[in-house]
Motif scaffolding. Structure first.
Motif, short mmCIF file in Angstrom:
data_model
loop_
_atom_site.label_atom_id
_atom_site.label_comp_id
_atom_site.label_asym_id
_atom_site.label_seq_id
_atom_site.Cartn_x
_atom_site.Cartn_y
_atom_site.Cartn_z
N UNK A 102 -2.18 7.18 5.30
CA UNK A 102 -2.14 6.55 6.63
C UNK A 102 -2.21 7.59 7.74
N UNK A 103 -1.45 8.66 7.61
CA UNK A 103 -1.41 9.68 8.67
C UNK A 103 -2.70 10.49 8.73
N UNK A 104 -3.55 10.37 7.72
CA UNK A 104 -4.85 11.04 7.73
C UNK A 104 -5.94 10.17 8.35
N UNK A 161 9.32 0.21 3.35
CA UNK A 161 9.62 -0.17 4.74
C UNK A 161 9.97 1.05 5.57
N UNK A 162 10.81 1.91 5.02
CA UNK A 162 11.20 3.12 5.76
C UNK A 162 10.00 4.01 6.01
N UNK A 163 9.09 4.10 5.04
CA UNK A 163 7.88 4.92 5.21
C UNK A 163 6.99 4.36 6.31
N UNK A 180 0.81 -1.21 0.00
CA UNK A 180 0.00 0.00 0.00
C UNK A 180 0.85 1.27 0.00
N UNK A 181 0.52 2.19 -0.89
CA UNK A 181 1.27 3.45 -0.99
C UNK A 181 0.84 4.48 0.04
N UNK A 182 -0.21 4.18 0.82
CA UNK A 182 -0.72 5.15 1.78
C UNK A 182 0.25 5.54 2.87
N UNK A 183 1.28 4.72 3.09
CA UNK A 183 2.29 5.05 4.10
C UNK A 183 3.30 6.08 3.59
N UNK A 234 5.24 8.92 -6.73
CA UNK A 234 5.44 7.86 -5.74
C UNK A 234 5.05 6.51 -6.33
N UNK A 235 5.74 5.49 -5.87
CA UNK A 235 5.48 4.08 -6.19
C UNK A 235 5.93 3.28 -4.98
#
Length: 356
Positions: A103-105, A132-134, A93-96, A269-270
């Motif tokens: 994710x933060x929303x 992973x870092x995100x 998932x790209x939401x992170x 982003x990807x």
């Protein structure tokens, strides 16, 4: 060994492309002799209905694989607590990602639930290190982190004689085209928020003003396809420079990969970028923003700021790669990691390790 996949993304009659990356993981591990079942659902009620039926017919799995932490995470967590069945997570998932920010929303309670599910997984696999870092930046912790690739179809590896065939015989090519021009290839779903095809077009216009003898081939369609084509007209990009093929089959995309002199990705982003893996498997030189696995496949990196604010710098890199005959990486062994056999074997080993 029996493995249960829980995913909101999976090909169906309504959308044959949704979650294709999950289906390819399923097929890869099935080829390794693993007995796999899939619960594909968007609602909690339907997920429970499928689980009850599956339990009656198939019994309990040895391992659960979670492909999305939210609703599906509730069932994975319950199966662990009720039957002591371990679960792993493969996150796409790209939401992170900070460029996405979904994710933060989310409400704080949902964020905490996701963090809890992540923390109790036997291992969390991401499809790229930036993802992973995100996730870690979002406060997610894991007992163990790992990385897994998406699967690239075998025909991307199979070099054909397509380079020497007339260009007009390739799918999506007008009959009056010839094969003398250098080909810069772009493949995407034309979602401007993520793919930024307009940024690519601005750079292409600059190169076109200086150079002839090349063509930008744009493969795909999507929600912003018409808007992007209209934008190209506002830039006065020479009509003969652009070839819009529309949606093609994976086999037809592979033909274009083998014919192209370079592949370009301008995404904001990807999480992975399957097209990057496909281009690497096909042996084509890659130009990309630093997203997903771009750096892992030896792409010529163009920074986001260059795409957004300095198209002349992006154009310089396109021109250099396209006309300086920059060769792609020759680490063919590394490119084999995208094959179904390699991915399936790695996943089977992970299942066996968490089942112990």
């Amino acid at each position: 060994m029996k493995v249960l996949y829980l995913t909101p993304w999976y090909p169906s009659e309504r959308d044959a492309m949704a979650g294709l990356f999950v289906q390819k993981h399923v097929e890869a591990v099935q080829a390794q002799g693993v007995d796999v079942r899939v619960i594909h659902s968007l609602s909690w009620r339907d997920m429970l209905r499928q689980w009850r039926q599956l339990k009656r017919e198939w019994g309990l799995p040895d391992v659960v694989q979670l492909n999305f932490i939210q609703k599906q995470g509730m069932l994975a967590l319950w199966l662990k607590r009720r039957y002591n069945i371990p679960y792993i997570i493969i996150e796409h998932w790209s939401g992170y990602l900070p460029e996405n920010g979904q994710f933060m929303q989310m409400p704080a309670t949902k964020q905490q639930f996701v963090r809890s599910v992540c923390r109790q997984a036997s291992i969390v696999l991401t499809v790229s290190l930036p993802l992973q870092r995100a996730m870690q930046h979002c406060g997610l912790k894991a007992q163990q982190w790992g990385k897994i690739d998406n699967v690239v179809d075998e025909f991307f590896y199979q070099k054909s004689e397509v380079k020497s065939t007339p260009l007009r015989k390739l799918a999506g090519t007008p009959r009056n085209q010839n094969s003398d021009k250098k080909i810069l290839l772009h493949v995407s779903c034309f979602d401007e928020r993520a793919k930024n095809v307009k940024g690519l077009l601005r750079a292409a216009k600059i190169v076109a003003d200086k150079r002839q003898g090349w063509q930008l081939v744009l493969v795909g369609t999507g929600i912003d396809y018409d808007e992007v084509r209209a934008y190209a007209q506002t830039l006065n990009v020479p009509e003969e420079l652009l070839l819009w093929t529309g949606e093609l089959t994976p086999q037809e995309v592979a033909e274009w990969m083998h014919r192209a002199d370079a592949f370009v990705l301008s995404s904001r982003f990807e999480t992975y970028g399957v097209v990057l893996a496909e281009a690497a498997a096909a042996g084509v030189t890659i130009i990309s923003t630093p997203v997903g696995i771009a750096e892992e496949v030896d792409a010529c990196i163009v920074e986001q700021d260059e795409v957004e604010n300095h198209p002349e710098q992006f154009a310089d890199k396109i021109e250099h790669v396209l006309f300086a005959n920059r060769q792609p990486a020759t680490d063919t062994a590394n490119m084999q990691r995208f094959t179904s056999q390699a991915v399936g074997s790695k996943l089977k080993q992970i299942y066996e390790s968490v089942r112990l």
